[in-house]
Design a protein around this motif. Structure first.
Motif, PDB file in Angstrom:
ATOM      1  N   THR A  18       2.675  -4.685   3.025  1.00 47.78           N
ATOM      2  CA  THR A  18       2.191  -3.217   2.884  1.00 47.78           C
ATOM      3  C   THR A  18       0.608  -3.293   2.725  1.00 47.78           C
ATOM      4  O   THR A  18      -0.180  -4.186   1.799  1.00 47.78           O
ATOM      5  N   ARG A  20      -2.866  -1.608   1.505  1.00 48.31           N
ATOM      6  CA  ARG A  20      -3.021  -0.706   0.535  1.00 48.31           C
ATOM      7  C   ARG A  20      -4.698  -0.299   0.769  1.00 48.31           C
ATOM      8  O   ARG A  20      -5.570  -1.200   1.034  1.00 48.31           O
ATOM      9  N   THR A  27      -0.721   3.616  -0.395  1.00 42.02           N
ATOM     10  CA  THR A  27      -0.292   2.725   0.734  1.00 42.02           C
ATOM     11  C   THR A  27      -0.285   3.357   2.294  1.00 42.02           C
ATOM     12  O   THR A  27       0.250   3.049   2.985  1.00 42.02           O
TER      13      THR A  27
END
Ligand SMILES: [Zn+2]
Length: 122
Positions: A18, A20, A27
């Motif tokens: 993910t 960020r 996210t």
């Protein structure tokens, strides 16, 4: 127990994958890949064009073998060189574009706060 272990492994994976936002931690980050797309398209055009140019010069050589040979040579050459050149150019352009995205452009943009940043989030 097995399900729990699977879930943990999966979550761990997502944490790594993910993106960020370094500013707000959101996210909701999108990859723009502008240069990669542009480079791929440009490379395809450039590759096809240079392929066609090569084919045309091949046809000029083919003229020595007669007009029919030139015509056949040109037709086959345009198709083959165009496809090969286009594919090669697209791949090269996309690779170059990816490098530009990573090193020069702010390839990532946060949907939450609009913060744009480079691929190497350090
Ligand atoms: Zn943000």
């Amino acid at each position: 127990m097995r399900d729990l272990a699977m879930e943990q492994a999966w979550e761990g994976d997502v944490m790594d994958m993910t993106l960020r936002c370094p500013k707000c931690g959101s996210t909701h980050v999108e990859t723009r890949d502008r240069a990669r797309r542009f480079g791929g398209a440009l490379g395809a055009i450039a590759g096809t064009t240079s392929g066609v140019v090569l084919a045309v010069s091949g046809a000029e050589i083919g003229l020595l073998a007669g007009p029919v040979g030139a015509l056949l040579g040109a037709a086959a050459g345009v198709v083959i060189e165009g496809i090969v050149g286009g594919a090669a150019g697209c791949a090269a352009g996309a690779r170059l574009g990816t490098a530009i995205d990573r090193n020069i452009l702010h390839n990532y943009r946060c949907d939450s706060c609009g913060h744009a940043y480079g691929g190497k989030s350090t």
